[in-house]
Design a protein around this motif. Structure first.
Motif, PDB file in Angstrom:
ATOM      1  N   LYS A   3      -5.785   9.095  -2.923  1.00 50.63           N
ATOM      2  CA  LYS A   3      -6.341   7.818  -3.407  1.00 50.63           C
ATOM      3  C   LYS A   3      -5.354   7.109  -4.329  1.00 50.63           C
ATOM      4  CE  LYS A   3     -11.221   9.198  -3.566  1.00 50.63           C
ATOM      5  NZ  LYS A   3     -12.242   9.642  -4.508  1.00 50.63           N
ATOM      6  N   VAL A   4      -4.674   7.891  -5.184  1.00 51.15           N
ATOM      7  CA  VAL A   4      -3.706   7.312  -6.123  1.00 51.15           C
ATOM      8  C   VAL A   4      -2.550   6.680  -5.346  1.00 51.15           C
ATOM      9  CG1 VAL A   4      -2.136   7.789  -8.045  1.00 51.15           C
ATOM     10  CG2 VAL A   4      -4.292   9.019  -7.899  1.00 51.15           C
ATOM     11  N   GLU A   5      -2.035   7.400  -4.354  1.00 48.87           N
ATOM     12  CA  GLU A   5      -0.917   6.873  -3.559  1.00 48.87           C
ATOM     13  C   GLU A   5      -1.313   5.594  -2.835  1.00 48.87           C
ATOM     14  OE1 GLU A   5       0.318  10.021  -0.972  1.00 48.87           O
ATOM     15  OE2 GLU A   5       0.726  11.288  -2.712  1.00 48.87           O
ATOM     16  N   LYS A   6      -2.518   5.599  -2.285  1.00 48.51           N
ATOM     17  CA  LYS A   6      -3.002   4.448  -1.524  1.00 48.51           C
ATOM     18  C   LYS A   6      -3.066   3.206  -2.423  1.00 48.51           C
ATOM     19  CE  LYS A   6      -6.676   3.750   1.851  1.00 48.51           C
ATOM     20  NZ  LYS A   6      -7.975   4.228   2.297  1.00 48.51           N
ATOM     21  N   SER A   7      -3.643   3.398  -3.596  1.00 52.71           N
ATOM     22  CA  SER A   7      -3.777   2.292  -4.540  1.00 52.71           C
ATOM     23  C   SER A   7      -2.406   1.824  -5.027  1.00 52.71           C
ATOM     24  CB  SER A   7      -4.638   2.733  -5.726  1.00 52.71           C
ATOM     25  OG  SER A   7      -4.875   1.656  -6.579  1.00 52.71           O
ATOM     26  N   PHE A   8      -1.505   2.786  -5.290  1.00 54.19           N
ATOM     27  CA  PHE A   8      -0.144   2.452  -5.736  1.00 54.19           C
ATOM     28  C   PHE A   8       0.553   1.594  -4.685  1.00 54.19           C
ATOM     29  CE2 PHE A   8       4.371   3.244  -5.354  1.00 54.19           C
ATOM     30  CZ  PHE A   8       4.828   2.974  -6.636  1.00 54.19           C
ATOM     31  N   ASN A   9       0.486   2.041  -3.425  1.00 50.00           N
ATOM     32  CA  ASN A   9       1.158   1.304  -2.341  1.00 50.00           C
ATOM     33  C   ASN A   9       0.630  -0.116  -2.219  1.00 50.00           C
ATOM     34  OD1 ASN A   9       2.835   3.419  -1.609  1.00 50.00           O
ATOM     35  ND2 ASN A   9       1.362   4.289  -0.173  1.00 50.00           N
ATOM     36  N   ARG A  10      -0.689  -0.263  -2.414  1.00 47.38           N
ATOM     37  CA  ARG A  10      -1.291  -1.594  -2.284  1.00 47.38           C
ATOM     38  C   ARG A  10      -0.831  -2.505  -3.427  1.00 47.38           C
ATOM     39  NH1 ARG A  10      -5.961   0.086  -1.275  1.00 47.38           N
ATOM     40  NH2 ARG A  10      -6.844   0.032  -3.369  1.00 47.38           N
ATOM     41  N   VAL A  11      -0.916  -2.006  -4.659  1.00 47.29           N
ATOM     42  CA  VAL A  11      -0.593  -2.837  -5.832  1.00 47.29           C
ATOM     43  C   VAL A  11       0.898  -3.161  -5.907  1.00 47.29           C
ATOM     44  CG1 VAL A  11      -0.537  -2.833  -8.362  1.00 47.29           C
ATOM     45  CG2 VAL A  11      -2.587  -2.079  -7.178  1.00 47.29           C
ATOM     46  N   PHE A  12       1.739  -2.177  -5.571  1.00 44.71           N
ATOM     47  CA  PHE A  12       3.182  -2.388  -5.678  1.00 44.71           C
ATOM     48  C   PHE A  12       3.780  -2.962  -4.393  1.00 44.71           C
ATOM     49  CE2 PHE A  12       2.498   0.236  -9.328  1.00 44.71           C
ATOM     50  CZ  PHE A  12       3.511  -0.092 -10.222  1.00 44.71           C
ATOM     51  N   GLY A  13       2.905  -3.291  -3.422  1.00 43.07           N
ATOM     52  CA  GLY A  13       3.383  -3.905  -2.186  1.00 43.07           C
ATOM     53  C   GLY A  13       4.262  -2.977  -1.374  1.00 43.07           C
ATOM     54  N   MET A  14       3.903  -1.702  -1.378  1.00 37.28           N
ATOM     55  CA  MET A  14       4.695  -0.722  -0.620  1.00 37.28           C
ATOM     56  C   MET A  14       3.807  -0.041   0.399  1.00 37.28           C
ATOM     57  SD  MET A  14       6.882   0.968  -3.696  1.00 37.28           S
ATOM     58  CE  MET A  14       7.689   2.170  -2.637  1.00 37.28           C
ATOM     59  N   GLU A  15       3.086  -0.830   1.162  1.00 31.72           N
ATOM     60  CA  GLU A  15       2.175  -0.268   2.156  1.00 31.72           C
ATOM     61  C   GLU A  15       2.927   0.725   3.030  1.00 31.72           C
ATOM     62  OE1 GLU A  15      -0.908  -0.441   2.279  1.00 31.72           O
ATOM     63  OE2 GLU A  15      -1.441  -2.192   1.098  1.00 31.72           O
ATOM     64  N   ALA A  16       2.468   1.968   3.010  1.00 31.87           N
ATOM     65  CA  ALA A  16       3.127   3.008   3.819  1.00 31.87           C
ATOM     66  C   ALA A  16       2.101   3.630   4.740  1.00 31.87           C
ATOM     67  CB  ALA A  16       3.717   4.075   2.908  1.00 31.87           C
ATOM     68  N   SER A  17       2.582   4.163   5.821  1.00 32.43           N
ATOM     69  CA  SER A  17       1.656   4.853   6.720  1.00 32.43           C
ATOM     70  C   SER A  17       1.195   6.135   6.041  1.00 32.43           C
ATOM     71  CB  SER A  17       2.366   5.186   8.033  1.00 32.43           C
ATOM     72  OG  SER A  17       3.318   6.193   7.793  1.00 32.43           O
ATOM     73  N   GLU A  18       0.099   6.701   6.523  1.00 29.43           N
ATOM     74  CA  GLU A  18      -0.436   7.928   5.914  1.00 29.43           C
ATOM     75  C   GLU A  18       0.583   9.047   5.963  1.00 29.43           C
ATOM     76  OE1 GLU A  18      -4.305   9.097   7.111  1.00 29.43           O
ATOM     77  OE2 GLU A  18      -5.083   7.067   7.050  1.00 29.43           O
ATOM     78  N   GLY A  19       1.368   9.066   7.053  1.00 25.72           N
ATOM     79  CA  GLY A  19       2.392  10.102   7.201  1.00 25.72           C
ATOM     80  C   GLY A  19       3.422  10.002   6.088  1.00 25.72           C
ATOM     81  N   ASP A  20       3.836   8.742   5.784  1.00 24.06           N
ATOM     82  CA  ASP A  20       4.819   8.522   4.716  1.00 24.06           C
ATOM     83  C   ASP A  20       4.263   8.974   3.380  1.00 24.06           C
ATOM     84  OD1 ASP A  20       6.517   7.427   6.507  1.00 24.06           O
ATOM     85  OD2 ASP A  20       6.133   5.331   5.999  1.00 24.06           O
TER      86      ASP A  20
END
Length: 368
Positions: free
Chosen positions: A338-355
């Motif tokens: 959940k933390v990674e998902k939120s981080f990627n969204r806020v910092f504009g670093m959308e990554a695939s789940e694998g990444d």
């Protein structure tokens, strides 16, 4: 005088520990900036938790202390001095100094509050008019590491006492109208096995970072760990000697980071984004924001830089926030997804789940 290396008990070298990058990174960052607030290490039995913490204490450089002082007082910092030493300083008495290894105090599970905090001898205080104080484990741990194994089995009240001292840097003992306080600034490290029960959320929140460790699954790595341990057990001094240069290099890197830390800056926009992630994740209070900022700065200093990058924040954010998320009582501690998902969204670093999974596994790889 500190004992010679040969007189000291030989400890498994920190740089020889295979894997467990999350735990190693969290411990190193706390030694660079103890104000991060300690580490809670949760993981399977037999994953080297105690070995790693003892290895860290052994790795750290010696500190300058006032000779024969039970509180490891710092002769140059009034905030880390006992009252008696401060009085001597005010009276311009020359303080005898000594070099000492960083102390690692093991807190036994059955410890009483008196053993932890220290006791006041009321009889002596009344008959002789002096504050007779018998220092406890918190006094011994000042400027060192306090390790609590199976912290989830420790009495909640005692955990509260430890966390209060770790947060304030002071321990106060009061009895029958007599009050004594002394510095107790230490890196608090707790470890436990999730099968034996969780800590209450309000206690968990007080630990700066939360590292999860798993049993190594890869056969080749397991063989390497077994071989390392066998080699160490057969001839500890030779094994330690073999890793001496790596140990010295890492020790110097930590010292350099401690000196560099005050110069490290973090851009305003990045601070706002950290708080945005905490807000999105519905993290109670502001500890999550503060610890993430501190840990990112410590990582930047560890790598010899003065400007925090987005990548620094990514590498510490899961460690700082995963234990602060509200969760279903039936669910085990959030793995950080959940933390990674939120981080990627806020910092504009959308990554695939694998990444995201790859990033989680690789955290700290470059740092150690």
């Amino acid at each position: 005088m500190s004992p010679s290396p040969t007189a000291r008990r030989v400890v498994f070298p920190f740089t020889a520990i295979v894997g467990q990058e999350e735990m190693k990174l969290a411990l190193i960052l706390n030694t660079i900036d103890p104000k991060i607030g300690g580490v809670m290490i949760m993981g399977d039995r037999g994953t080297g938790k105690s070995t790693t913490i003892r290895a860290l204490a052994d790795l750290l450089p010696e500190i300058t202390v006032v000779a024969d002082d039970p509180f490891n007082s710092d002769p140059n910092d009034p905030d880390l001095m006992s009252d008696a030493v401060r009085q001597q300083l005010e009276q311009q008495v020359e303080l005898p100094v000594a070099q000492k290894k960083v102390t690692m105090v093991d807190l036994p599970l059955g410890a009483t509050e008196d053993r932890v905090c220290g006791t006041i001898d009321i009889e002596k205080a009344l008959s002789e008019g002096v504050k007779a104080f018998e220092p406890g484990l918190l006094a011994k741990a000042n400027r060192g590491i306090l390790y609590v194994d199976e912290v989830n089995l420790l009495d909640d009240h005692l955990v509260d006492v430890l966390l209060d001292s770790a947060a304030s840097g002071w321990n106060t003992v009061e009895r029958e109208g007599i009050s004594i306080r002394h510095p107790a600034r230490f890196v608090l490290v707790g470890s436990g096995n999730p099968e034996e029960g969780e800590l209450r959320p309000q206690l968990l929140d007080r630990f700066g970072m939360h590292a999860e460790i798993r049993t190594v699954k890869e056969p080749a790595l397991r063989v390497q760990i077994v071989e390392q341990r066998t080699e160490f057990d057969q001839n500890p001094p030779e094994f330690v000697e073999h890793h001496q240069s790596e140990q010295a290099a890492l020790q110097q890197q930590i010292v350099n980071a401690q000196n560099l830390l005050p110069s490290v800056t973090i851009d305003y926009d990045l601070r706002v984004k950290i708080s945005q992630v905490c807000s999105e994740l519905d993290v109670d209070g502001l500890r999550g924001d503060i610890v993430t900022n501190r840990a990112a700065k410590a990582l930047t200093a560890f790598e010899g830089r003065t400007e925090v990058t987005v990548d620094d924040i990514r590498r510490v954010m899961t460690l700082c926030l995963r234990h602060r998320l509200r969760k279903d009582p039936l669910e085990s501690i959030d793995s950080g997804y959940k933390v990674e998902k939120s981080f990627n969204r806020v910092f504009g670093m959308e990554a695939s789940e694998g990444d995201a999974a790859t990033q989680a596994n690789g955290i700290g790889q470059r740092a150690i």
